[in-house]
Design an enzyme around this catalytic site. Structure first.
Site, PDB file in Angstrom:
ATOM      1  N   GLU A   1      -2.484  -5.302   7.197  1.00  0.00           N
ATOM      2  CA  GLU A   1      -3.559  -5.661   6.389  1.00  0.00           C
ATOM      3  C   GLU A   1      -4.672  -5.520   7.446  1.00  0.00           C
ATOM      4  O   GLU A   1      -4.758  -5.480   8.747  1.00  0.00           O
ATOM      5  CB  GLU A   1      -3.311  -7.097   6.061  1.00  0.00           C
ATOM      6  CG  GLU A   1      -4.596  -7.874   5.248  1.00  0.00           C
ATOM      7  CD  GLU A   1      -4.819  -6.903   3.838  1.00  0.00           C
ATOM      8  OE1 GLU A   1      -5.652  -5.875   4.091  1.00  0.00           O
ATOM      9  OE2 GLU A   1      -4.590  -7.211   2.858  1.00  0.00           O
TER      10      GLU A   1
ATOM     11  N   HIS B   1       3.755  -6.797  -0.423  1.00  0.00           N
ATOM     12  CA  HIS B   1       4.936  -7.735  -0.020  1.00  0.00           C
ATOM     13  C   HIS B   1       4.784  -9.153  -0.823  1.00  0.00           C
ATOM     14  O   HIS B   1       3.875  -9.255  -1.535  1.00  0.00           O
ATOM     15  CB  HIS B   1       4.476  -8.379   1.704  1.00  0.00           C
ATOM     16  CG  HIS B   1       3.014  -9.081   1.519  1.00  0.00           C
ATOM     17  ND1 HIS B   1       3.229 -10.377   1.028  1.00  0.00           N
ATOM     18  CD2 HIS B   1       1.912  -8.781   2.087  1.00  0.00           C
ATOM     19  CE1 HIS B   1       1.938 -10.546   1.390  1.00  0.00           C
ATOM     20  NE2 HIS B   1       1.280  -9.603   1.935  1.00  0.00           N
TER      21      HIS B   1
END
Length: 204
Positions: free
Chosen positions: A78, A12
């Site tokens: 994550e 990202h």
């Protein structure tokens, strides 16, 4: 005949919290203005994009792959940093549990966070789901937009590096693997691997 598959994995874009060097595993900030401006369309058109469900990944998907369908999967998040979410190294450096985790991160877990074992199992489960989805629809190119940790885990395996920390990715960049469905499902390390970089800015 086992069809070929390309899987492109992208980290990202940058958030304000990334700039501040905070741990933001499951925290959900958006891209910063600078982070969004730095992203560029990759001019790849995967038939499907599978994204972490967090804002920074979804916003990245929209910029980098604007013409592709996007589906969300929270398993591409994550590592969950628990009580250390939105804290920095400076905030935590004098805490013994944090120092133990820094030194032996596969053996220690952030308080109220996620163990490396659970994280690894989750990411590989997401990988298998992605391959199965591609195979069920006979797709030839899919993309995954995720976070630094999951990309390190995958890349270190396919590149056969000694550690996750032997590979790293800038924001909006990543790698592609070319394989067959069977090779991808079996996580074969002999899969063709190539880096993916953002296009150069017009001003150089």
């Amino acid at each position: 005949m086992d069809n070929s598959l390309v899987i492109t994995c992208i980290r990202h874009g940058m958030t304000l919290e990334n700039q501040q060097k905070k741990y933001i595993g499951w925290s959900d900030p958006p891209l910063s203005i600078e982070g969004k401006n730095e992203l560029k369309e990759l001019f790849l058109e995967p038939q499907l994009v599978i994204s972490s469900d967090l804002k920074r990944a979804l916003e990245t998907s929209a910029v980098v792959f604007p013409k592709s369908q996007v589906v969300k999967n929270k398993n591409w998040r994550e590592l969950h940093f628990g009580d250390w979410e939105e804290k920095t190294y400076e905030d935590l450096k004098n805490i013994r549990a944090y120092r133990n985790w820094i030194d032996h991160w596969t053996e220690h877990t952030p308080p109220n966070g996620e163990s490396f074992s659970n994280f690894s199992n989750r990411v590989w489960a997401a990988w298998e789901e992605a391959v199965d989805l591609a195979a069920s629809q006979q797709l030839r190119h899919i993309a995954i937009v995720s976070h630094g940790g999951p990309l390190r885990l995958l890349a270190s395996h396919f590149k056969q590096t000694a550690s996750l920390w032997d590979v790293s990715f800038s924001y909006g960049e990543g790698f592609s693997v070319a394989c067959t469905y069977k090779q991808a499902k079996e996580r074969r390390a002999c899969i063709s691997y190539s880096a993916v970089h953002l296009p150069a800015k017009e001003n150089g």
